[in-house]
Design an enzyme around this catalytic site. Structure first.
Site, PDB file in Angstrom:
ATOM      1  N   LYS A  53       0.809  -1.422  -0.086  1.00  0.00           N
ATOM      2  CA  LYS A  53       0.167   0.199   0.080  1.00  0.00           C
ATOM      3  C   LYS A  53       0.938   1.099   0.078  1.00  0.00           C
ATOM      4  O   LYS A  53       0.771   2.282  -0.875  1.00  0.00           O
ATOM      5  CB  LYS A  53      -0.967  -0.043   1.156  1.00  0.00           C
ATOM      6  N   GLN A  97      -4.173  -0.838   9.569  1.00  0.00           N
ATOM      7  CA  GLN A  97      -4.068  -2.240   9.091  1.00  0.00           C
ATOM      8  C   GLN A  97      -4.639  -3.098  10.225  1.00  0.00           C
ATOM      9  O   GLN A  97      -4.378  -3.158  11.156  1.00  0.00           O
ATOM     10  CB  GLN A  97      -2.712  -2.597   8.759  1.00  0.00           C
ATOM     11  N   ASP A 120     -10.756   3.534   4.165  1.00  0.00           N
ATOM     12  CA  ASP A 120     -11.088   2.190   4.127  1.00  0.00           C
ATOM     13  C   ASP A 120     -12.588   2.089   4.249  1.00  0.00           C
ATOM     14  O   ASP A 120     -13.021   0.948   3.979  1.00  0.00           O
ATOM     15  CB  ASP A 120     -10.611   1.451   5.621  1.00  0.00           C
TER      16      ASP A 120
END
Ligand SMILES: NC(=O)c1ccc[n+]([C@@H]2O[C@H](COP(=O)([O-])OP(=O)(O)OC[C@H]3O[C@@H](n4cnc5c(N)ncnc54)[C@H](OP(=O)(O)O)[C@@H]3O)[C@@H](O)[C@H]2O)c1
Length: 299
Positions: A53, A97, A120
């Protein structure tokens, strides 16, 4: 034989569009898009995801900040870091994460990210905007957003008259996918472990999306001839043909047999997977445009 969607190619085209959008924003406003990625602990799979990422963010021309915290990080320390990132005007997206180490409670952390930086798409404000049909104001969870890019490429923007079945009702995927299909005018059924006669429910689908986590569960006779089949599942199964103890990745769809019946199908790996990271980049540049008071691009 169905047309097989090349997820890497579609994801590549999204990334190109993100790069162009971030360059344009910088040229016109001086704003460089910024993404912060936070990882806690030593899980190797999470570290691999996070480094890809961060690398992709740099390729898109973003400022990319990675915070790697030790396993023993406390809830308060993680919460304090999120507050610092929330307050940093150079950062437009924050990604924590998941999963977090077991001693940490992820929900308050997810909900503490500012909704406008929640790339997200997990904050209740963003889930609520999606649920009320506000697709312009919120940020959509990356994997369903990526799956919808495939659906749009096959069927266009308007799914009027089409039946869509999503197998799986998770907050991360099934529910937002159902909302996106509904917003595009499909007639949507969300199936799950309590659904009766799942095979016949699926046979009604013009668009069948599987997000269950059970290897090759969807069989050829579950698929309506000519349907679009999107396989979100990621499962590892034994692959003795590759050597002792080896495994391979498969989806929730029995690919070879379903490809004989479907009109369009996504493979695993190389289908939905690459889209998740591409849509994370898309959400970050969308957040940067909004912060700069510009109309955000569509992907
Ligand atoms: N980047 C990506 O490509 C990506 C991203 C996200 C997820 N995934 C993959 O997608 C899969 C699903 O992820 P998730 O987070 O949504 O999983 P999840 O939270 O475990 O949800 C699984 C869903 O499947 C349903 N289910 C379980 N067994 C079933 C059965 N026999 N028949 C019908 N439905 C059944 C469950 O029903 P109940 O609600 O009734 O228990 C649940 O709604 C996983 O393989 C995951 O690795 C991939």
């Amino acid at each position: 034989m169905a047309t097989v969607i090349d997820g890497k190619e579609v994801a590549g085209s999204v990334i190109e569009a993100v790069k162009t959008a971030s360059e344009l924003l910088q040229k016109e406003t001086g704003v460089q898009t910024g993404l912060a990625v936070v990882i806690v602990g030593n899980d190797p799979a999470s570290h691999a995801y996070v480094s890809s990422k961060s690398k992709m963010a740099k390729e898109c021309g973003f400022t990319s900040v990675q915070h790697t915290l030790p396993e023993e990080t406390t809830q308060e320390e993680l919460a304090a870091l999120v507050q610092t990132l929330n307050a940093d005007p150079s950062l437009h997206g924050i990604l924590v994460q998941l999963p977090l180490p077991k001693h940490l409670n992820s929900e308050p952390i997810i909900q503490s990210v500012l909704p406008e930086k929640d790339v997200d798409g997990l904050h209740v404000v963003n889930a609520g905007k999606l649920a009320t049909g506000d697709l312009e104001g919120g940020l959509v969870s990356c994997t369903p957003a990526g799956s919808m890019v495939f659906v749009r490429r096959v069927h266009g923007e308007d799914l009027s008259g089409l039946n869509a079945v999503v197998i799986g009702r998770s907050t991360l995927f099934g529910k937002p996918m159902g909302q996106l299909l509904l917003a595009a005018n499909a007639t949507v059924t969300i199936a799950h472990s309590r659904t009766k006669d799942l095979a016949s429910v699926c046979r009604n689908a013009d668009i069948l999306v599987a997000a269950v986590g059970r290897a090759e569960m969807v069989k050829a006779d579950w698929v309506k001839p000519g349907a679009t089949v999107i396989d979100v599942g990621i499962n590892r199964i034994a692959a003795p043909e590759k050597g002792e103890g080896k495994s391979r990745m498969v989806g929730d769809v029995a690919f070879a047999e379903c490809a004989d019946v479907a009109g369009v199908i996504t493979p695993v790996p190389g289908g939905v997977g690459p889209m998740t990271i591409a849509m994370l980049m898309a959400n970050t540049v969308i957040a940067a445009y909004r912060k700069a008071g510009r109309k955000a691009p569509k992907f």
